[in-house]
Design a protein around this motif. Structure first.
Motif, PDB file in Angstrom:
ATOM      1  N   GLU A  22       0.823  -1.210   0.000  1.00  0.00           N
ATOM      2  CA  GLU A  22       0.000   0.000   0.000  1.00  0.00           C
ATOM      3  C   GLU A  22       0.857   1.261   0.000  1.00  0.00           C
ATOM      4  O   GLU A  22       0.520   2.256  -0.649  1.00  0.00           O
ATOM      5  CB  GLU A  22      -0.943  -0.013   1.207  1.00  0.00           C
ATOM      6  N   GLU A  23       1.977   1.234   0.698  1.00  0.00           N
ATOM      7  CA  GLU A  23       2.852   2.407   0.720  1.00  0.00           C
ATOM      8  C   GLU A  23       3.508   2.638  -0.636  1.00  0.00           C
ATOM      9  O   GLU A  23       3.675   3.789  -1.073  1.00  0.00           O
ATOM     10  CB  GLU A  23       3.915   2.246   1.808  1.00  0.00           C
ATOM     11  N   LEU A  24       3.878   1.558  -1.308  1.00  0.00           N
ATOM     12  CA  LEU A  24       4.438   1.706  -2.660  1.00  0.00           C
ATOM     13  C   LEU A  24       3.408   2.300  -3.615  1.00  0.00           C
ATOM     14  O   LEU A  24       3.725   3.180  -4.426  1.00  0.00           O
ATOM     15  CB  LEU A  24       4.917   0.349  -3.176  1.00  0.00           C
ATOM     16  N   LEU A  25       2.177   1.825  -3.539  1.00  0.00           N
ATOM     17  CA  LEU A  25       1.129   2.338  -4.424  1.00  0.00           C
ATOM     18  C   LEU A  25       0.822   3.805  -4.113  1.00  0.00           C
ATOM     19  O   LEU A  25       0.565   4.598  -5.032  1.00  0.00           O
ATOM     20  CB  LEU A  25      -0.125   1.485  -4.282  1.00  0.00           C
ATOM     21  N   ALA A  26       0.849   4.172  -2.846  1.00  0.00           N
ATOM     22  CA  ALA A  26       0.611   5.573  -2.487  1.00  0.00           C
ATOM     23  C   ALA A  26       1.739   6.457  -3.016  1.00  0.00           C
ATOM     24  O   ALA A  26       1.495   7.566  -3.526  1.00  0.00           O
ATOM     25  CB  ALA A  26       0.491   5.711  -0.970  1.00  0.00           C
ATOM     26  N   ARG A  27       2.970   5.997  -2.912  1.00  0.00           N
ATOM     27  CA  ARG A  27       4.102   6.775  -3.439  1.00  0.00           C
ATOM     28  C   ARG A  27       3.997   6.899  -4.964  1.00  0.00           C
ATOM     29  O   ARG A  27       4.305   7.947  -5.537  1.00  0.00           O
ATOM     30  CB  ARG A  27       5.411   6.107  -3.037  1.00  0.00           C
ATOM     31  N   SER A  67      18.780   7.712  -3.073  1.00  0.00           N
ATOM     32  CA  SER A  67      17.907   6.752  -2.408  1.00  0.00           C
ATOM     33  C   SER A  67      16.441   7.016  -2.735  1.00  0.00           C
ATOM     34  O   SER A  67      15.665   6.081  -2.978  1.00  0.00           O
ATOM     35  CB  SER A  67      18.136   6.817  -0.897  1.00  0.00           C
ATOM     36  N   ASP A  68      16.067   8.285  -2.770  1.00  0.00           N
ATOM     37  CA  ASP A  68      14.690   8.629  -3.104  1.00  0.00           C
ATOM     38  C   ASP A  68      14.345   8.187  -4.518  1.00  0.00           C
ATOM     39  O   ASP A  68      13.245   7.659  -4.775  1.00  0.00           O
ATOM     40  CB  ASP A  68      14.480  10.139  -2.965  1.00  0.00           C
ATOM     41  N   ARG A  69      15.272   8.396  -5.454  1.00  0.00           N
ATOM     42  CA  ARG A  69      15.026   7.982  -6.833  1.00  0.00           C
ATOM     43  C   ARG A  69      14.964   6.460  -6.953  1.00  0.00           C
ATOM     44  O   ARG A  69      14.187   5.908  -7.743  1.00  0.00           O
ATOM     45  CB  ARG A  69      16.115   8.542  -7.757  1.00  0.00           C
ATOM     46  N   LEU A  70      15.768   5.775  -6.171  1.00  0.00           N
ATOM     47  CA  LEU A  70      15.732   4.316  -6.190  1.00  0.00           C
ATOM     48  C   LEU A  70      14.386   3.805  -5.684  1.00  0.00           C
ATOM     49  O   LEU A  70      13.827   2.848  -6.231  1.00  0.00           O
ATOM     50  CB  LEU A  70      16.886   3.756  -5.357  1.00  0.00           C
ATOM     51  N   LEU A  71      13.845   4.453  -4.659  1.00  0.00           N
ATOM     52  CA  LEU A  71      12.505   4.097  -4.192  1.00  0.00           C
ATOM     53  C   LEU A  71      11.473   4.340  -5.289  1.00  0.00           C
ATOM     54  O   LEU A  71      10.547   3.541  -5.476  1.00  0.00           O
ATOM     55  CB  LEU A  71      12.147   4.901  -2.949  1.00  0.00           C
ATOM     56  N   ASP A  72      11.614   5.448  -6.008  1.00  0.00           N
ATOM     57  CA  ASP A  72      10.699   5.730  -7.115  1.00  0.00           C
ATOM     58  C   ASP A  72      10.758   4.615  -8.155  1.00  0.00           C
ATOM     59  O   ASP A  72       9.722   4.169  -8.667  1.00  0.00           O
ATOM     60  CB  ASP A  72      11.051   7.066  -7.777  1.00  0.00           C
ATOM     61  N   CYS A  73      11.961   4.171  -8.452  1.00  0.00           N
ATOM     62  CA  CYS A  73      12.121   3.098  -9.429  1.00  0.00           C
ATOM     63  C   CYS A  73      11.439   1.821  -8.961  1.00  0.00           C
ATOM     64  O   CYS A  73      10.768   1.151  -9.744  1.00  0.00           O
ATOM     65  CB  CYS A  73      13.610   2.845  -9.695  1.00  0.00           C
ATOM     66  N   VAL A  74      11.601   1.495  -7.690  1.00  0.00           N
ATOM     67  CA  VAL A  74      10.965   0.287  -7.159  1.00  0.00           C
ATOM     68  C   VAL A  74       9.447   0.363  -7.312  1.00  0.00           C
ATOM     69  O   VAL A  74       8.782  -0.635  -7.606  1.00  0.00           O
ATOM     70  CB  VAL A  74      11.362   0.091  -5.678  1.00  0.00           C
ATOM     71  N   CYS A  75       8.880   1.562  -7.133  1.00  0.00           N
ATOM     72  CA  CYS A  75       7.431   1.743  -7.300  1.00  0.00           C
ATOM     73  C   CYS A  75       6.990   1.511  -8.740  1.00  0.00           C
ATOM     74  O   CYS A  75       5.916   0.952  -8.988  1.00  0.00           O
ATOM     75  CB  CYS A  75       7.031   3.153  -6.887  1.00  0.00           C
ATOM     76  N   LEU A  76       7.808   1.965  -9.687  1.00  0.00           N
ATOM     77  CA  LEU A  76       7.392   2.001 -11.090  1.00  0.00           C
ATOM     78  C   LEU A  76       7.815   0.785 -11.894  1.00  0.00           C
ATOM     79  O   LEU A  76       7.131   0.391 -12.835  1.00  0.00           O
ATOM     80  CB  LEU A  76       7.961   3.268 -11.744  1.00  0.00           C
ATOM     81  N   HIS A  77       8.926   0.195 -11.546  1.00  0.00           N
ATOM     82  CA  HIS A  77       9.524  -0.848 -12.380  1.00  0.00           C
ATOM     83  C   HIS A  77       8.705  -2.138 -12.338  1.00  0.00           C
ATOM     84  O   HIS A  77       8.177  -2.528 -11.301  1.00  0.00           O
ATOM     85  CB  HIS A  77      10.954  -1.128 -11.914  1.00  0.00           C
ATOM     86  N   ASP A  78       8.647  -2.818 -13.491  1.00  0.00           N
ATOM     87  CA  ASP A  78       7.935  -4.100 -13.575  1.00  0.00           C
ATOM     88  C   ASP A  78       8.386  -5.075 -12.494  1.00  0.00           C
ATOM     89  O   ASP A  78       7.579  -5.839 -11.953  1.00  0.00           O
ATOM     90  CB  ASP A  78       8.182  -4.749 -14.941  1.00  0.00           C
ATOM     91  N   PHE A  79       9.679  -5.087 -12.210  1.00  0.00           N
ATOM     92  CA  PHE A  79      10.228  -6.051 -11.259  1.00  0.00           C
ATOM     93  C   PHE A  79      10.550  -5.424  -9.910  1.00  0.00           C
ATOM     94  O   PHE A  79      11.259  -6.026  -9.100  1.00  0.00           O
ATOM     95  CB  PHE A  79      11.488  -6.710 -11.852  1.00  0.00           C
ATOM     96  N   GLY A  80      10.001  -4.235  -9.646  1.00  0.00           N
ATOM     97  CA  GLY A  80      10.261  -3.564  -8.386  1.00  0.00           C
ATOM     98  C   GLY A  80       9.998  -4.418  -7.157  1.00  0.00           C
ATOM     99  O   GLY A  80      10.849  -4.519  -6.265  1.00  0.00           O
ATOM    100  N   PRO A  81       8.818  -5.047  -7.053  1.00  0.00           N
ATOM    101  CA  PRO A  81       8.575  -5.913  -5.880  1.00  0.00           C
ATOM    102  C   PRO A  81       9.590  -7.039  -5.754  1.00  0.00           C
ATOM    103  O   PRO A  81      10.031  -7.367  -4.644  1.00  0.00           O
ATOM    104  CB  PRO A  81       7.161  -6.449  -6.138  1.00  0.00           C
TER     105      PRO A  81
END
Length: 304
Positions: free
Chosen positions: A181-186, A259-273
């Motif tokens: 849920e936090e990833l989706l909110a970000r 670090s903030d940009r890396l978190l953004d990538c995890v939210c958006l990337h197909d393989f982020g999870p």
């Protein structure tokens, strides 16, 4: 059409996963592709497994894409890889030359690409034994590569809604509910800004280090028009395999912003999870429960 070259049955992705690196199963098909394209035949040998059937034949690499009977449509991946490979070669990016492409109709319809074989060592393995000065030069070359690659380009892809794809990413279901849920909110608050060509899968298997230290990129099937920071997840989690020294060298002087940009990538990337799940497993720690834990993990890698 029922053909006699490929005799395995592919009626699901599980079937494809069982046979996609089976050299005896693909040899008659590969031999016929080489004959049609006018290339001499050499027995197949295995290459690092991916999603498709990828084999070496002498100085060639044959990539045979999964058929639609696997449950997925191979054409988007095939067209993406073909078109992007041609584009980056024009830009002077080091990638194996595309020598032939097409489709062979047998028991199933198989799209295929033939490229030159790239020598060199897979970057993930090379980095595992590299010295500090070697890692520094590698990171410099990687930044230069990305500078040449991550640029605007028209008409390579159909228009894509990256945020909608991220919302619907089935891999999210494998995360702790709070973290999901936090990833989706970000994600909802992300500004994508200008989109450029990204490889999208710069892992240790898709980047080769040549004898002179130069870098060669393979496998463009996961390329996207996306923010340049879309590249960060595969680089940090898969290419660098969580190596803190490489993380610090690549991030530069502002690890917090990185670090903030890396978190953004995890939210958006197909393989982020998957990046987060595999990072926890690699570190021998419990699964991440929330973004605060993920951020704290990043800070340990950056030594802050």
């Amino acid at each position: 059409m029922n053909g006699g070259l490929f005799r395995e049955t592919v009626a699901s992705w599980q079937d494809w996963s069982r046979v996609f690196q089976n050299i005896p199963a693909f040899t008659p098909l590969a031999r016929e592709i080489c004959r049609r394209e006018g290339f001499p035949w050499h027995p197949l040998s295995p290459l690092t497994p991916g999603t498709n059937g990828v084999f070496r034949s002498g100085d060639l690499v044959l990539k045979i894409f999964f058929p639609k009977e696997s449950g997925l449509d191979p054409e988007p991946d095939f067209l993406t890889e073909k078109n992007v490979c041609q584009q980056v070669l024009e830009w002077g990016i080091s990638t194996p030359k595309l020598l032939a492409q097409g489709m062979i109709c047998d028991k199933y319809d198989f799209h295929y690409l033939i490229t030159a074989y790239s020598p060199g060592k897979e970057a993930g393995d090379w980095l595992a034994s590299a010295s500090r000065p070697q890692k520094e030069r590698f990171v410099e070359r990687l930044h230069a590569l990305l500078h040449g690659l991550n640029r605007p380009v028209d008409n390579l892809f159909p228009q894509e809604d990256l945020k909608q794809s991220a919302r619907e990413n089935f891999r999210l279901e494998n995360l702790c509910p709070t973290l999901r849920e936090e990833l989706l909110a970000r994600l909802e608050n992300l500004s994508l800004g200008d989109c450029v060509l990204t490889h999208g899968d710069l892992t240790g298997e898709n980047l080769f280090v040549q004898d002179d230290g130069s870098l060669t990129v393979i496998d463009w099937a996961d390329a996207h028009m996306a923010p340049a920071w879309y590249e960060l997840g595969p680089i940090m989690f898969e290419l660098f395999r969580g190596n803190g020294e490489c993380w610090r060298l690549f991030a530069g002087k502002d690890p917090q912003a990185f670090s903030d940009r890396l978190l953004d990538c995890v939210c958006l990337h197909d393989f982020g999870p998957d990046f987060l799940i595999q990072a926890a497993q690699r570190e021998g720690r419990p699964p991440f429960q929330n973004l605060e834990e993920v951020s704290a993990f990043f800070q340990t890698k950056f030594g802050t």
